[in-house]
Scaffold this motif. Structure first.
Motif, mmCIF file in Angstrom:
data_model
loop_
_atom_site.group_PDB
_atom_site.id
_atom_site.type_symbol
_atom_site.label_atom_id
_atom_site.label_comp_id
_atom_site.label_asym_id
_atom_site.label_seq_id
_atom_site.Cartn_x
_atom_site.Cartn_y
_atom_site.Cartn_z
ATOM 1 N N GLU A 89 54.329 12.408 9.470
ATOM 2 C CA GLU A 89 54.066 13.833 9.290
ATOM 3 C C GLU A 89 53.069 13.996 8.165
ATOM 4 O O GLU A 89 53.155 13.310 7.142
ATOM 5 N N GLU A 90 52.127 14.904 8.354
ATOM 6 C CA GLU A 90 51.104 15.094 7.333
ATOM 7 C C GLU A 90 50.598 16.534 7.360
ATOM 8 O O GLU A 90 50.390 17.097 8.425
ATOM 9 N N ASN A 91 50.399 17.103 6.189
ATOM 10 C CA ASN A 91 49.786 18.430 6.116
ATOM 11 C C ASN A 91 48.277 18.269 6.244
ATOM 12 O O ASN A 91 47.688 17.392 5.629
ATOM 13 N N GLY A 113 47.108 23.158 8.843
ATOM 14 C CA GLY A 113 48.558 23.284 8.933
ATOM 15 C C GLY A 113 49.221 21.943 9.190
ATOM 16 O O GLY A 113 48.619 20.890 8.984
ATOM 17 N N PRO A 114 50.478 21.977 9.668
ATOM 18 C CA PRO A 114 51.210 20.733 9.872
ATOM 19 C C PRO A 114 50.551 19.862 10.937
ATOM 20 O O PRO A 114 49.910 20.366 11.870
#
Length: 105
Positions: A89-91, A95-96
């Protein structure tokens, strides 16, 4: 393989990890394909949604992507198989998102 479920066509695809077959939904397979074609690149959820869904739902699109990616992560079990790749998961600026990280072993 394909099967008819109700009035909807259900397409399943398989990938192999360490010799084990893993059955994926069509969308999970498409997401994995995008990750593989963009290694180590952070892909925003809205990018994934627009690339895969035929009629993107702007209101719930990010939630749909997160649900599909989480399902994909559970099925692939990359963390528990000591694989040389991970879905992280990465910003992103949009956004996400997620990044398919591949490391040399």
């Amino acid at each position: 393989s394909a099967s008819l479920v109700g009035s909807e066509m259900c397409i399943e695809t398989e990938v192999t990890i360490h010799g084990n077959f893993v059955s994926l939904s069509r969308r999970e397979f498409q997401i994995l394909g995008l990750f593989a074609s963009h290694p180590s690149e952070a892909l925003p959820c809205d990018f994934l949604h627009n690339a895969i869904w035929p009629h993107p739902d702007m209101e719930h699109g990010i939630e749909e992507v997160i649900g599909q990616v989480e399902s994909l992560k559970k099925k692939l079990r990359l963390e528990t198989l000591d694989a040389n790749c991970r879905i992280i998961e990465e910003n992103t600026q949009r956004g996400p998102g997620y990044r398919f990280a591949v490391s040399a072993k």
